[in-house]
Scaffold this motif. Structure first.
Motif, PDB file in Angstrom:
ATOM      1  N   ASP A   1       1.291   3.874   8.655  1.00 54.79           N
ATOM      2  CA  ASP A   1       2.447   4.690   9.037  1.00 54.79           C
ATOM      3  C   ASP A   1       3.136   5.381   7.866  1.00 54.79           C
ATOM      4  O   ASP A   1       3.992   6.224   8.069  1.00 54.79           O
ATOM      5  CB  ASP A   1       3.495   3.827   9.757  1.00 54.79           C
ATOM      6  CG  ASP A   1       2.983   3.278  11.079  1.00 54.79           C
ATOM      7  OD1 ASP A   1       2.027   3.840  11.622  1.00 54.79           O
ATOM      8  OD2 ASP A   1       3.553   2.274  11.549  1.00 54.79           O
ATOM      9  N   CYS A   2       2.806   5.024   6.658  1.00 52.52           N
ATOM     10  CA  CYS A   2       3.499   5.558   5.482  1.00 52.52           C
ATOM     11  C   CYS A   2       3.240   7.056   5.333  1.00 52.52           C
ATOM     12  O   CYS A   2       2.086   7.478   5.238  1.00 52.52           O
ATOM     13  CB  CYS A   2       3.033   4.825   4.233  1.00 52.52           C
ATOM     14  SG  CYS A   2       3.943   5.278   2.737  1.00 52.52           S
TER      15      CYS A   2
ATOM     16  N   ALA B   1      10.559   4.142   4.048  1.00 52.42           N
ATOM     17  CA  ALA B   1      10.713   2.875   3.331  1.00 52.42           C
ATOM     18  C   ALA B   1      12.117   2.301   3.516  1.00 52.42           C
ATOM     19  O   ALA B   1      12.276   1.095   3.725  1.00 52.42           O
ATOM     20  CB  ALA B   1      10.407   3.072   1.843  1.00 52.42           C
ATOM     21  N   PHE B   2      13.132   3.169   3.454  1.00 53.21           N
ATOM     22  CA  PHE B   2      14.500   2.709   3.656  1.00 53.21           C
ATOM     23  C   PHE B   2      14.652   2.047   5.026  1.00 53.21           C
ATOM     24  O   PHE B   2      15.167   0.931   5.137  1.00 53.21           O
ATOM     25  CB  PHE B   2      15.495   3.866   3.523  1.00 53.21           C
ATOM     26  CG  PHE B   2      16.865   3.524   4.025  1.00 53.21           C
ATOM     27  CD1 PHE B   2      17.679   2.656   3.329  1.00 53.21           C
ATOM     28  CD2 PHE B   2      17.329   4.051   5.224  1.00 53.21           C
ATOM     29  CE1 PHE B   2      18.939   2.300   3.800  1.00 53.21           C
ATOM     30  CE2 PHE B   2      18.584   3.707   5.702  1.00 53.21           C
ATOM     31  CZ  PHE B   2      19.388   2.842   4.995  1.00 53.21           C
ATOM     32  N   ASN B   3      14.198   2.732   6.066  1.00 46.55           N
ATOM     33  CA  ASN B   3      14.325   2.190   7.423  1.00 46.55           C
ATOM     34  C   ASN B   3      13.519   0.912   7.602  1.00 46.55           C
ATOM     35  O   ASN B   3      13.994  -0.046   8.238  1.00 46.55           O
ATOM     36  CB  ASN B   3      13.914   3.246   8.455  1.00 46.55           C
ATOM     37  CG  ASN B   3      14.976   4.306   8.606  1.00 46.55           C
ATOM     38  OD1 ASN B   3      16.095   4.023   9.017  1.00 46.55           O
ATOM     39  ND2 ASN B   3      14.653   5.532   8.239  1.00 46.55           N
ATOM     40  N   ASP B   4      12.336   0.879   7.031  1.00 46.98           N
ATOM     41  CA  ASP B   4      11.500  -0.314   7.127  1.00 46.98           C
ATOM     42  C   ASP B   4      12.167  -1.501   6.426  1.00 46.98           C
ATOM     43  O   ASP B   4      12.190  -2.616   6.965  1.00 46.98           O
ATOM     44  CB  ASP B   4      10.120  -0.038   6.530  1.00 46.98           C
ATOM     45  CG  ASP B   4       9.199  -1.218   6.694  1.00 46.98           C
ATOM     46  OD1 ASP B   4       8.905  -1.599   7.849  1.00 46.98           O
ATOM     47  OD2 ASP B   4       8.769  -1.790   5.663  1.00 46.98           O
ATOM     48  N   GLU B   5      12.714  -1.267   5.252  1.00 44.07           N
ATOM     49  CA  GLU B   5      13.382  -2.342   4.517  1.00 44.07           C
ATOM     50  C   GLU B   5      14.590  -2.871   5.305  1.00 44.07           C
ATOM     51  O   GLU B   5      14.793  -4.082   5.385  1.00 44.07           O
ATOM     52  CB  GLU B   5      13.821  -1.865   3.130  1.00 44.07           C
ATOM     53  CG  GLU B   5      12.676  -1.519   2.199  1.00 44.07           C
ATOM     54  CD  GLU B   5      11.938  -2.720   1.643  1.00 44.07           C
ATOM     55  OE1 GLU B   5      12.514  -3.823   1.569  1.00 44.07           O
ATOM     56  OE2 GLU B   5      10.769  -2.550   1.267  1.00 44.07           O
TER      57      GLU B   5
ATOM     58  N   VAL C   1       0.838  -1.203   0.000  1.00 42.10           N
ATOM     59  CA  VAL C   1       0.000   0.000   0.000  1.00 42.10           C
ATOM     60  C   VAL C   1       0.874   1.256   0.000  1.00 42.10           C
ATOM     61  O   VAL C   1       0.647   2.194  -0.763  1.00 42.10           O
ATOM     62  CB  VAL C   1      -0.958  -0.008   1.216  1.00 42.10           C
ATOM     63  CG1 VAL C   1      -1.671   1.328   1.362  1.00 42.10           C
ATOM     64  CG2 VAL C   1      -1.964  -1.140   1.087  1.00 42.10           C
ATOM     65  N   CYS C   2       1.907   1.257   0.835  1.00 39.75           N
ATOM     66  CA  CYS C   2       2.798   2.412   0.943  1.00 39.75           C
ATOM     67  C   CYS C   2       3.517   2.684  -0.381  1.00 39.75           C
ATOM     68  O   CYS C   2       3.597   3.832  -0.827  1.00 39.75           O
ATOM     69  CB  CYS C   2       3.808   2.182   2.066  1.00 39.75           C
ATOM     70  SG  CYS C   2       4.918   3.575   2.382  1.00 39.75           S
ATOM     71  N   TYR C   3       4.017   1.644  -1.016  1.00 38.99           N
ATOM     72  CA  TYR C   3       4.802   1.841  -2.233  1.00 38.99           C
ATOM     73  C   TYR C   3       3.931   2.282  -3.410  1.00 38.99           C
ATOM     74  O   TYR C   3       4.408   2.973  -4.301  1.00 38.99           O
ATOM     75  CB  TYR C   3       5.614   0.601  -2.565  1.00 38.99           C
ATOM     76  CG  TYR C   3       6.625   0.274  -1.485  1.00 38.99           C
ATOM     77  CD1 TYR C   3       6.896   1.167  -0.441  1.00 38.99           C
ATOM     78  CD2 TYR C   3       7.294  -0.932  -1.472  1.00 38.99           C
ATOM     79  CE1 TYR C   3       7.795   0.864   0.564  1.00 38.99           C
ATOM     80  CE2 TYR C   3       8.206  -1.239  -0.471  1.00 38.99           C
ATOM     81  CZ  TYR C   3       8.447  -0.342   0.543  1.00 38.99           C
ATOM     82  OH  TYR C   3       9.343  -0.647   1.534  1.00 38.99           O
ATOM     83  N   ALA C   4       2.670   1.906  -3.395  1.00 35.67           N
ATOM     84  CA  ALA C   4       1.752   2.432  -4.420  1.00 35.67           C
ATOM     85  C   ALA C   4       1.616   3.942  -4.240  1.00 35.67           C
ATOM     86  O   ALA C   4       1.642   4.701  -5.220  1.00 35.67           O
ATOM     87  CB  ALA C   4       0.390   1.749  -4.312  1.00 35.67           C
ATOM     88  N   LYS C   5       1.528   4.375  -2.980  1.00 39.70           N
ATOM     89  CA  LYS C   5       1.433   5.812  -2.687  1.00 39.70           C
ATOM     90  C   LYS C   5       2.724   6.521  -3.077  1.00 39.70           C
ATOM     91  O   LYS C   5       2.697   7.579  -3.714  1.00 39.70           O
ATOM     92  CB  LYS C   5       1.165   6.014  -1.192  1.00 39.70           C
ATOM     93  CG  LYS C   5       1.005   7.472  -0.782  1.00 39.70           C
ATOM     94  CD  LYS C   5       1.056   7.714   0.723  1.00 39.70           C
ATOM     95  CE  LYS C   5      -0.028   7.086   1.506  1.00 39.70           C
ATOM     96  NZ  LYS C   5      -0.014   7.499   2.932  1.00 39.70           N
TER      97      LYS C   5
END
Length: 153
Positions: free
Chosen positions: A80-81, A92-96, A29-33
């Protein structure tokens, strides 16, 4: 068909797989945004490629969960995105990066070769994703720093 019946009572493994499913669902969902907010078509395309990897991970982890439990997992999506591109890339970097460590731990603890390899492969993908997000962070931070530099004014 159950994948490995003796895992049915392993609550830790099921909790880890559930956490992975939640994380992958949220990332999708976050990466679509983020793709919609991307500053270029190249970045948008790369983020959508990363999103496809996350979809593959979700499918694999869901199949493992179903094979162990005989039921579909309950999917919860984190909200959280961030809505701003640079903050989203940082998130995204930290999550990955955190996910790489988590998936590596799951792989190390898993006894089943298929589960071990699935999480090991996903950890490798997550590390590659983190590198791309770090690249975009660095690129945009350098550009912003240069634009705000007294030298360019």
């Amino acid at each position: 068909m159950y994948y490995v019946p003796y895992y049915r009572n392993d609550n830790l493994l099921l909790a880890q797989i559930s956490k992975a499913i939640k994380g992958e669902s949220s990332a999708i969902v976050c990466y679509a945004k983020l793709a919609e907010l991307a500053s270029s078509e190249v970045e948008k395309a790369r983020i959508l490629e990363i999103r496809l990897d996350e979809l593959e991970h979700l499918q694999k982890f869901t199949a493992i969960y179903v094979s162990l439990t005989g039921t579909q997992p309950t999917v919860q999506i984190s909200s959280d995105c961030p809505s701003e591109y640079f903050a989203g890339i940082d998130y995204a970097f930290n999550d990955e990066q955190n996910t790489v460590e988590f998936y590596s731990q799951v792989a190390d603890q898993a006894n089943d070769p298929y589960i071990k390899e699935s999480f090991r492969r996903a950890a490798t993908d997550e590390q590659r994703h983190a590198v791309w997000f770090l690249y975009y962070l660095t690129k945009h931070k350098s550009k912003t720093s240069f634009e705000n530099s007294p030298i360019t004014k």
